[in-house]
Design an enzyme around this catalytic site. Structure first.
Site, PDB file in Angstrom:
ATOM      1  N   SER A  97       0.834  -1.196   0.000  1.00 11.90           N
ATOM      2  CA  SER A  97       0.000   0.000   0.000  1.00 11.90           C
ATOM      3  C   SER A  97       0.880   1.261   0.000  1.00 11.90           C
ATOM      4  CB  SER A  97      -0.967  -0.053   1.180  1.00 11.90           C
ATOM      5  OG  SER A  97      -2.000   0.884   1.048  1.00 11.90           O
ATOM      6  N   ASP A 225      -8.529  -6.676  -4.647  1.00  9.91           N
ATOM      7  CA  ASP A 225      -8.292  -5.460  -3.867  1.00  9.91           C
ATOM      8  C   ASP A 225      -9.337  -4.409  -4.228  1.00  9.91           C
ATOM      9  OD1 ASP A 225      -7.303  -3.208  -2.562  1.00  9.91           O
ATOM     10  OD2 ASP A 225      -5.227  -3.594  -3.136  1.00  9.91           O
ATOM     11  N   HIS A 253      -7.064  -6.240  -0.123  1.00  7.43           N
ATOM     12  CA  HIS A 253      -5.965  -5.293   0.070  1.00  7.43           C
ATOM     13  C   HIS A 253      -4.969  -5.800   1.099  1.00  7.43           C
ATOM     14  CE1 HIS A 253      -3.945  -1.513  -0.352  1.00  7.43           C
ATOM     15  NE2 HIS A 253      -4.068  -1.235   0.937  1.00  7.43           N
TER      16      HIS A 253
END
Length: 275
Positions: A97, A225, A253
């Protein structure tokens, strides 16, 4: 909690794998992956030293967010870890991320110490635009509603980066939707308020082709995701081609929690190829 696992072998030098979390998280989110990697060795029998870092004001790092004014300060623990590596040793650095931008900065600062930069459904900048561009473009992309996420100023003067926190509804529906109930509870319990550092990243120049651009890279696409969609992940890869693109079909995610075996296999394959 920064998870650290190590294997010992009398042959070969230590192979380092650094795991870098995303916003609001800490080294704790890698507990499944770090544990599995710590039980493995490379085909050459060399030991792996696996460290899941806590970036500044994250996990159990003692700094408060108000004490961290810049993205470089936030990334400081990763930069320190690379700086401390003995001469001739390198690390495979895996960013998740927002942690992808920390990995990119680390590759810019220490290209000679990064065996491979790995982006796990992560923000990945190119060498033509400021690092903030992947965040700015994300706000324009087709993305999930922010629901109950919160972003607000830290101070009245606006000198500090804005606070950001995942809301419980967004967490369950768009970040952890394939995770176990236990891991959802863990995430909600251990998350800390974070910051995107957008203003600071916007004043940074593009990362250089000679340094960041020279580091070998791999991208792991997580197809389920909903926070950083597959479409957007592939758009970033199209802007900054990498040596290896892998896919995990059933990963949200938080792939390190929802699909840890697959994440481990991807990291092992990359480490064996590039280290």
């Amino acid at each position: 909690m920064a998870e650290e696992a190590a294997t010992r072998s009398s042959s070969g030098a230590t192979t380092h794998i650094f795991l870098v979390h995303g916003i609001c998280h800490g080294g704790w989110c890698w507990y499944k992956v770090a544990t599995q990697l710590g039980c493995l060795q490379s085909p050459a029998g060399r030991p792996w030293r696996v460290v899941a870092l806590d970036l500044a004001a994250s996990g159990v790092n003692s700094r408060r967010l108000g004490e961290v004014a810049t993205f470089r300060e936030y990334t400081g623990p990763l930069l320190d870890a690379l700086r401390s590596l003995p001469d001739g040793e390198k690390a495979v650095v895996v960013g998740h991320s927002l942690g992808g931008l920390s990995v990119a900065l680390a590759a810019e600062e220490f290209p000679e110490k990064v065996a491979a930069a790995v982006f796990l459904c992560a923000y990945m900048p190119d060498c033509t635009s400021p690092p903030a561009s992947v965040l700015v473009e994300y706000t324009k992309a087709d993305r999930a509603s922010q629901l109950d996420n919160e972003m607000k100023p830290q101070d009245a003067d606006g000198k500090l980066p804005a606070h950001f926190m995942f809301g419980p509804q967004f967490t369950e529906q768009n970040v952890y939707q394939l995770c176990s109930k236990e891991d959802i509870t863990l995430g909600k319990s251990l998350m800390r308020v974070g910051a995107v550092f957008l203003e600071d990243l916007q004043v940074m120049g593009p990362l250089s082709k000679d340094r960041y651009g020279s580091v070998r890279k791999a991208y792991i696409v997580c197809k389920q995701d909903l926070a950083i969609t597959e479409v957007y992940q592939r758009w970033m890869v199209s802007k900054n081609p990498v040596g290896e693109v892998m896919e995990i079909h059933r990963a949200d995610h938080m792939a390190m929690l929802s699909a840890p075996n697959e994440v481990v296999q991807c990291i092992v394959d990359i480490a064996n190829k590039y280290n």
